[in-house]
Design a protein around this motif. Structure first.
Motif, PDB file in Angstrom:
ATOM      1  N   VAL A 238       0.925  -1.298   0.152  1.00 42.57           N
ATOM      2  CA  VAL A 238      -0.136  -0.057   0.053  1.00 42.57           C
ATOM      3  C   VAL A 238       0.860   1.185   0.079  1.00 42.57           C
ATOM      4  CG1 VAL A 238      -1.659   1.229   1.545  1.00 42.57           C
ATOM      5  CG2 VAL A 238      -1.952  -1.093   1.047  1.00 42.57           C
ATOM      6  N   PHE A 239       2.146   1.202   0.748  1.00 46.37           N
ATOM      7  CA  PHE A 239       2.843   2.644   0.728  1.00 46.37           C
ATOM      8  C   PHE A 239       3.905   2.552  -0.231  1.00 46.37           C
ATOM      9  CE2 PHE A 239       2.179   1.300   5.666  1.00 46.37           C
ATOM     10  CZ  PHE A 239       1.134   1.859   5.642  1.00 46.37           C
ATOM     11  N   PRO A 240       4.000   3.795  -1.175  1.00 46.22           N
ATOM     12  CA  PRO A 240       4.869   4.009  -1.931  1.00 46.22           C
ATOM     13  C   PRO A 240       6.363   4.015  -1.170  1.00 46.22           C
ATOM     14  CG  PRO A 240       3.279   5.564  -2.405  1.00 46.22           C
ATOM     15  CD  PRO A 240       2.852   4.684  -0.957  1.00 46.22           C
ATOM     16  N   GLN A 241       7.187   3.475  -1.577  1.00 43.74           N
ATOM     17  CA  GLN A 241       8.367   3.110  -0.483  1.00 43.74           C
ATOM     18  C   GLN A 241       9.112   4.383  -0.044  1.00 43.74           C
ATOM     19  OE1 GLN A 241      12.081   1.524  -2.117  1.00 43.74           O
ATOM     20  NE2 GLN A 241      12.342   0.154  -0.486  1.00 43.74           N
ATOM     21  N   SER A 242       9.402   5.318  -1.087  1.00 40.23           N
ATOM     22  CA  SER A 242       9.983   6.567  -0.631  1.00 40.23           C
ATOM     23  C   SER A 242       9.235   7.473   0.336  1.00 40.23           C
ATOM     24  CB  SER A 242      10.108   7.651  -1.674  1.00 40.23           C
ATOM     25  OG  SER A 242       8.734   7.816  -2.700  1.00 40.23           O
ATOM     26  N   GLU A 243       7.627   7.486   0.051  1.00 40.04           N
ATOM     27  CA  GLU A 243       6.769   8.020   1.002  1.00 40.04           C
ATOM     28  C   GLU A 243       6.886   7.322   2.483  1.00 40.04           C
ATOM     29  OE1 GLU A 243       4.342  11.217   2.165  1.00 40.04           O
ATOM     30  OE2 GLU A 243       5.777  10.759   0.514  1.00 40.04           O
ATOM     31  N   PHE A 244       6.993   6.316   2.355  1.00 38.23           N
ATOM     32  CA  PHE A 244       6.808   5.379   3.658  1.00 38.23           C
ATOM     33  C   PHE A 244       8.036   5.590   4.558  1.00 38.23           C
ATOM     34  CE2 PHE A 244       6.682   1.054   5.703  1.00 38.23           C
ATOM     35  CZ  PHE A 244       6.049   1.666   6.869  1.00 38.23           C
ATOM     36  N   VAL A 245       9.043   5.482   3.792  1.00 39.03           N
ATOM     37  CA  VAL A 245      10.473   5.975   4.376  1.00 39.03           C
ATOM     38  C   VAL A 245      10.610   7.290   4.932  1.00 39.03           C
ATOM     39  CG1 VAL A 245      12.961   6.141   4.119  1.00 39.03           C
ATOM     40  CG2 VAL A 245      11.860   4.110   3.031  1.00 39.03           C
ATOM     41  N   ARG A 246      10.065   8.099   4.339  1.00 37.02           N
ATOM     42  CA  ARG A 246      10.252   9.611   4.671  1.00 37.02           C
ATOM     43  C   ARG A 246       9.295   9.648   6.249  1.00 37.02           C
ATOM     44  NH1 ARG A 246       7.301  13.993   4.901  1.00 37.02           N
ATOM     45  NH2 ARG A 246       5.308  12.721   3.875  1.00 37.02           N
ATOM     46  N   ILE A 247       8.194   9.242   6.045  1.00 38.63           N
ATOM     47  CA  ILE A 247       7.224   9.287   7.169  1.00 38.63           C
ATOM     48  C   ILE A 247       7.798   8.602   8.336  1.00 38.63           C
ATOM     49  CG2 ILE A 247       4.820   8.948   8.191  1.00 38.63           C
ATOM     50  CD1 ILE A 247       3.893   9.252   5.320  1.00 38.63           C
ATOM     51  N   VAL A 248       8.252   7.507   8.253  1.00 42.36           N
ATOM     52  CA  VAL A 248       8.992   6.534   9.324  1.00 42.36           C
ATOM     53  C   VAL A 248      10.275   7.241   9.956  1.00 42.36           C
ATOM     54  CG1 VAL A 248       9.961   4.449   9.930  1.00 42.36           C
ATOM     55  CG2 VAL A 248       8.000   4.234   8.442  1.00 42.36           C
ATOM     56  N   ASN A 249      11.205   7.944   8.953  1.00 44.47           N
ATOM     57  CA  ASN A 249      12.368   8.404   9.569  1.00 44.47           C
ATOM     58  C   ASN A 249      11.922   9.762  10.286  1.00 44.47           C
ATOM     59  OD1 ASN A 249      14.166   6.804   8.232  1.00 44.47           O
ATOM     60  ND2 ASN A 249      14.073   7.995   6.659  1.00 44.47           N
ATOM     61  N   ASN A 250      10.731  10.575   9.965  1.00 43.40           N
ATOM     62  CA  ASN A 250      10.390  11.644  10.871  1.00 43.40           C
ATOM     63  C   ASN A 250       9.625  11.213  12.204  1.00 43.40           C
ATOM     64  OD1 ASN A 250      11.046  13.443   8.850  1.00 43.40           O
ATOM     65  ND2 ASN A 250       9.196  13.453   7.755  1.00 43.40           N
ATOM     66  N   ASP A 251       8.946   9.874  12.062  1.00 45.64           N
ATOM     67  CA  ASP A 251       8.522   9.429  13.457  1.00 45.64           C
ATOM     68  C   ASP A 251       8.599   8.064  13.415  1.00 45.64           C
ATOM     69  OD1 ASP A 251       6.795   9.293  15.429  1.00 45.64           O
ATOM     70  OD2 ASP A 251       4.780   9.928  14.565  1.00 45.64           O
ATOM     71  N   PRO A 252       9.773   7.486  14.090  1.00 44.32           N
ATOM     72  CA  PRO A 252       9.969   6.239  13.982  1.00 44.32           C
ATOM     73  C   PRO A 252       9.376   5.422  14.998  1.00 44.32           C
ATOM     74  CG  PRO A 252      11.928   7.317  14.971  1.00 44.32           C
ATOM     75  CD  PRO A 252      10.583   8.441  14.533  1.00 44.32           C
ATOM     76  N   THR A 253       8.052   5.578  15.329  1.00 45.02           N
ATOM     77  CA  THR A 253       7.334   5.047  16.376  1.00 45.02           C
ATOM     78  C   THR A 253       5.888   4.402  15.597  1.00 45.02           C
ATOM     79  OG1 THR A 253       5.765   7.049  16.724  1.00 45.02           O
ATOM     80  CG2 THR A 253       7.802   6.811  17.908  1.00 45.02           C
ATOM     81  N   LEU A 254       5.153   3.658  16.511  1.00 50.78           N
ATOM     82  CA  LEU A 254       3.971   3.151  15.898  1.00 50.78           C
ATOM     83  C   LEU A 254       2.714   4.352  15.583  1.00 50.78           C
ATOM     84  CD1 LEU A 254       3.056   0.321  18.240  1.00 50.78           C
ATOM     85  CD2 LEU A 254       4.290   0.146  16.181  1.00 50.78           C
ATOM     86  N   ASN A 255       3.089   5.299  16.032  1.00 49.12           N
ATOM     87  CA  ASN A 255       2.130   6.521  15.455  1.00 49.12           C
ATOM     88  C   ASN A 255       2.713   6.956  13.919  1.00 49.12           C
ATOM     89  OD1 ASN A 255       0.052   7.395  17.002  1.00 49.12           O
ATOM     90  ND2 ASN A 255       1.327   8.420  18.310  1.00 49.12           N
ATOM     91  N   GLY A 256       3.870   6.739  13.755  1.00 45.66           N
ATOM     92  CA  GLY A 256       4.314   6.865  12.247  1.00 45.66           C
ATOM     93  C   GLY A 256       3.829   5.995  11.388  1.00 45.66           C
ATOM     94  N   LEU A 257       3.644   4.707  11.815  1.00 42.50           N
ATOM     95  CA  LEU A 257       2.921   3.665  10.865  1.00 42.50           C
ATOM     96  C   LEU A 257       1.482   4.076  10.733  1.00 42.50           C
ATOM     97  CD1 LEU A 257       3.115   0.928   9.627  1.00 42.50           C
ATOM     98  CD2 LEU A 257       2.489   0.051  11.939  1.00 42.50           C
ATOM     99  N   ILE A 258       0.784   4.562  11.683  1.00 43.68           N
ATOM    100  CA  ILE A 258      -0.371   4.808  11.530  1.00 43.68           C
ATOM    101  C   ILE A 258      -0.546   6.136  10.526  1.00 43.68           C
ATOM    102  CG2 ILE A 258      -2.507   5.848  12.752  1.00 43.68           C
ATOM    103  CD1 ILE A 258      -1.443   3.817  15.080  1.00 43.68           C
ATOM    104  N   ASN A 259       0.120   7.176  10.887  1.00 43.05           N
ATOM    105  CA  ASN A 259       0.131   8.392   9.941  1.00 43.05           C
ATOM    106  C   ASN A 259       0.426   7.959   8.537  1.00 43.05           C
ATOM    107  OD1 ASN A 259      -0.574   9.949  12.145  1.00 43.05           O
ATOM    108  ND2 ASN A 259       1.608  10.459  12.785  1.00 43.05           N
ATOM    109  N   ALA A 260       1.392   7.044   8.268  1.00 41.54           N
ATOM    110  CA  ALA A 260       1.750   6.575   6.759  1.00 41.54           C
ATOM    111  C   ALA A 260       0.454   5.812   6.322  1.00 41.54           C
ATOM    112  CB  ALA A 260       3.126   5.482   7.117  1.00 41.54           C
TER     113      ALA A 260
END
Length: 403
Positions: A238-260
């Motif tokens: 579901v996640f485009p890799q570049s966008e997913f990586v950017r979001i996770v790097n900005n918020d490396p928590t489970l909230n980051g996963l949910i925001n992604a």
């Protein structure tokens, strides 16, 4: 017989599937689905193999209800018992620390009105509220876990039903962004196949029947493997890799996963379902590990003639992980990595050593795991590699899984 074997397989599956799977998309965002799939299969084979080594060793156990620490003492003396016990206790503290940081992160996402103190307050609330059930009684934990487990399964099915139709082949075919990420992610993934602490229980339950134990272990671990593959397919697809990586790097928590999830799908319903499943997976895993650690500490204190009340045991159980989470609120992945180190010793290095000693002492063992001495050496080398991954990352020889 069939019911006992099936029940044991479900027990293996239920113990295996937990909050560790939530870290998988976070640690494999830069790795791509193909390499993630390969890592899942490698670890499934490796940990099923090590579990069967325990089964092999149990053939000559002094008692059918002997714990793994007792087996370690049988073959390596008091040093073996101490190492087995220490690795288990440190593993449980580390993984409990990961669950407290993850639970606090998820709860903070629901309490934004608390401002800058939202994470700290959420961490304390998560620990205290659930810790009360541990202190009250095992029965209270059992009742709560049964209810939450059913809801968790329903939430997981809903998450897959909503996300899998959105999967694209382009996202699944994304390649790794760094070399050797499959090695860097291995300690975190390793904890997601951890069920070895219950092997003594199912060995006793099945009266040491080798055939039924093998079926329970292989079948019981196959269920989580399928669940993990579907979960990884849903997230990576579901996640485009570049966008997913950017979001996770900005918020490396489970909230980051949910925001992604929300940014990739635009659906608050899907991201809400992911949050619900993540929360329930954390809570049920937290309760199981916390209860095991609580009972383990009680047993250790009794061995040195110290009788502790349940409140005192509760403080010993929860203060260390609570302190870690308060001082390192973004330490979900790091704590899981260190938990993976300890579990690698307990769930892989230790059974290899026990099997090697058992084969030397009892050359006529009725059942031996296939692979012979070469299999033991290969498993030991992989175990030592996984144990040293965090140190290799710190030294700069392996890439960070996030960042």
């Amino acid at each position: 017989m069939k019911n006992k074997t099936f029940g044991s397989a479900l027990l293996v599956a239920g113990t295996t599937i937990g909050a560790g799977m939530l870290a998988m998309p976070l640690t494999s965002a830069e790795m791509g689905f193909g390499y993630t799939l390969a890592l899942l299969f490698i670890l499934w084979i490796l940990l099923s193999y090590s579990a069967l080594l325990f089964v092999e060793v149990y053939q000559k156990a002094e008692r059918k209800d002997a714990g793994i620490a007792t087996l370690a003492e049988q073959y390596f003396g008091i040093t073996g018992r101490v190492l087995a016990t220490l690795s288990l206790v440190i593993f449980m503290y580390a993984i409990l620390s990961a669950y407290v940081t993850g639970g606090g992160s998820l709860l903070a996402g629901l309490l934004p009105f608390l401002g800058d103190n939202a994470t700290s307050i959420s961490i304390v609330l998560f620990t205290v509220v659930l810790g009360v059930f541990i202190v009250i009684s095992t029965g209270a934990v059992d009742a709560l876990t049964r209810l939450l487990f059913v809801i968790k399964l329903v939430a997981f099915v809903l998450v897959l039903a909503m996300m899998l139709p959105l999967v694209t082949s382009d996202n699944l075919l994304a390649m790794p962004l760094k070399d050797f990420l499959i090695v860097s992610a291995s300690p975190v993934f390793f904890t997601s196949f951890g069920f070895h602490v219950i092997i003594p229980s199912i060995n006793k339950y099945l009266d040491g029947d080798i055939k039924r134990l093998r079926i329970a272990i292989i079948g019981g671990t196959a269920i989580p493997l399928v669940a993990y593959i579907l979960w990884q397919m849903a997230t990576h697809g579901v996640f485009p890799q570049s966008e997913f990586v950017r979001i996770v790097n900005n918020d490396p928590t489970l909230n980051g996963l949910i925001n992604a999830t929300f940014q990739a799908t635009g659906s608050s319903l899907i991201s809400g379902a992911v949050r619900t499943f993540s929360t329930l997976a954390l809570v049920t895993s937290f309760l199981g590990v916390a209860l095991s650690l609580f009972d383990c500490l009680d047993d250790l204190l009794k061995r040195v003639n110290i009788k502790a009340h349940r409140i005192q045991l509760g403080l010993l159980t929860f203060i260390p992980p609570l302190a870690f989470a308060l001082f390192y609120p973004d330490g979900f992945i790091a704590a899981l990595g260190y938990a993976g180190q300890m579990f690698t010793f307990y769930g892989l290095v230790l059974p290899v050593g026990l099997a090697w000693r058992a084969r030397k002492r009892y050359p006529d063992l009725p059942y031996r795991v296939m692979g012979g001495g070469l299999g033991l050496i290969l498993a030991l080398l992989l175990g030592l590699l996984i144990m040293n991954v965090p140190f290799l990352i710190q030294a700069g020889y392996l890439p960070q899984v996030i960042g």
